[in-house]
Design a protein around this motif. Structure first.
Motif, PDB file in Angstrom:
ATOM      1  N   LYS A  39      36.484  42.874  45.348  1.00 46.20           N
ATOM      2  CA  LYS A  39      37.242  43.654  44.374  1.00 46.20           C
ATOM      3  C   LYS A  39      38.499  42.909  43.939  1.00 46.20           C
ATOM      4  N   ASP A  40      39.228  42.340  44.898  1.00 49.65           N
ATOM      5  CA  ASP A  40      40.455  41.611  44.559  1.00 49.65           C
ATOM      6  C   ASP A  40      40.150  40.392  43.702  1.00 49.65           C
ATOM      7  N   CYS A  86      39.561  41.424  40.156  1.00 48.31           N
ATOM      8  CA  CYS A  86      40.852  41.742  39.520  1.00 48.31           C
ATOM      9  C   CYS A  86      41.591  40.465  39.146  1.00 48.31           C
ATOM     10  N   LEU A  87      41.532  39.469  40.043  1.00 47.38           N
ATOM     11  CA  LEU A  87      42.188  38.195  39.756  1.00 47.38           C
ATOM     12  C   LEU A  87      41.555  37.520  38.544  1.00 47.38           C
ATOM     13  N   GLU A 131      40.275  38.874  36.038  1.00 48.36           N
ATOM     14  CA  GLU A 131      40.670  39.579  34.825  1.00 48.36           C
ATOM     15  C   GLU A 131      42.111  39.276  34.416  1.00 48.36           C
ATOM     16  N   SER A 132      42.863  38.593  35.289  1.00 49.39           N
ATOM     17  CA  SER A 132      44.286  38.383  35.020  1.00 49.39           C
ATOM     18  C   SER A 132      44.552  37.267  34.023  1.00 49.39           C
ATOM     19  N   LYS A 150      39.655  33.312  35.585  1.00 58.24           N
ATOM     20  CA  LYS A 150      38.248  33.647  35.366  1.00 58.24           C
ATOM     21  C   LYS A 150      37.380  32.399  35.476  1.00 58.24           C
TER      22      LYS A 150
END
Length: 220
Positions: free
Chosen positions: A27-28, A31-32, A34-35, A40
């Motif tokens: 999950k983390d 999220c990373l 997507e930052s 990506k």
């Protein structure tokens, strides 16, 4: 806490951070990714798929087949454990450091070959922690629930449970029949190593389910 300045780090350090995050939390990592575009790109590198721990993801989330296939192609230890029907691949996953597989491989060696040499690589705390985790989510493997598994379970109940309950290395908390149902709450935690491993192997017999009943790995 201030944001970690990962984009200011050299690229080789960024890669190591991304790999570590992949191993700690899928999950983390998503999220990373997507930052930023650069995160990506790093997160999509093939090598990162080696580090994902797919065993930490509830099966109900239905991880994409292509994702699991990519993990397996990179020799991901947790997907080796799920996919391959053989002790050799379990040993590979164990050697790669997947702690759930280290525990399962240790128990498998003990049950089928009476091999206790891997006990020394696991502390009591880690055995109890990993065992509770695996039993709670019912991670098993297709080899175990055959005739040999049931025969070894019967042998443990007949030959070793009486020793567990009669050996006075620690106080009995509850007087129970010689069965597996209450073995985890029947004796004080200060029990000797022999009784500790009888208990843990007994819990393994009691709670584990075959992998083939839980996850279909044929699609990837």
């Amino acid at each position: 806490m201030e944001n970690f300045p990962i984009l200011e780090m050299p690229e080789e350090i960024q890669v190591l951070v991304v790999e570590r995050i992949a191993g700690n939390s899928i999950k983390d990592l998503f999220c990373l990714k997507e930052s930023s575009k650069s995160m990506k790109a790093l997160g999509d590198q093939c090598r990162v798929y080696h580090f994902y721990d797919v065993l930490s993801v509830p099966w109900g989330l239905n991880m994409p087949t292509e994702f699991l296939r990519s993990c397996y192609a990179e020799g991901n230890p947790s997907t080796l454990y799920l996919k391959e029907d053989g002790l050799t691949f379990m040993k590979l996953a164990s050697d790669a450091g997947c702690e759930r597989v280290v525990y399962t491989h240790t128990m498998t060696r003990k049950i089928f070959w009476d091999d206790e040499k891997y006990f020394a690589g696991l502390s009591r705390e880690s055995v109890e922690r990993i065992g509770k985790l695996l039993r709670s989510v019912k991670w098993g493997w297709g080899l175990w629930h055959g005739d040999r598994f049931r025969a070894h379970k019967a042998q443990l109940i007949a030959a070793f449970l009486p020793l567990f309950y009669s050996f006075q290395c620690a106080p009995l908390l509850k007087q129970q029949c010689y069965c597996l149902w209450h073995i985890d709450i029947s004796k004080d935690d200060n029990m000797c190593d022999r009784c500790f491993w009888i208990k843990e192997v007994g819990l393994f017999f009691r709670d584990f389910e075959p992998m083939s009943m839980i996850r279909d790995t044929m699609k990837w």
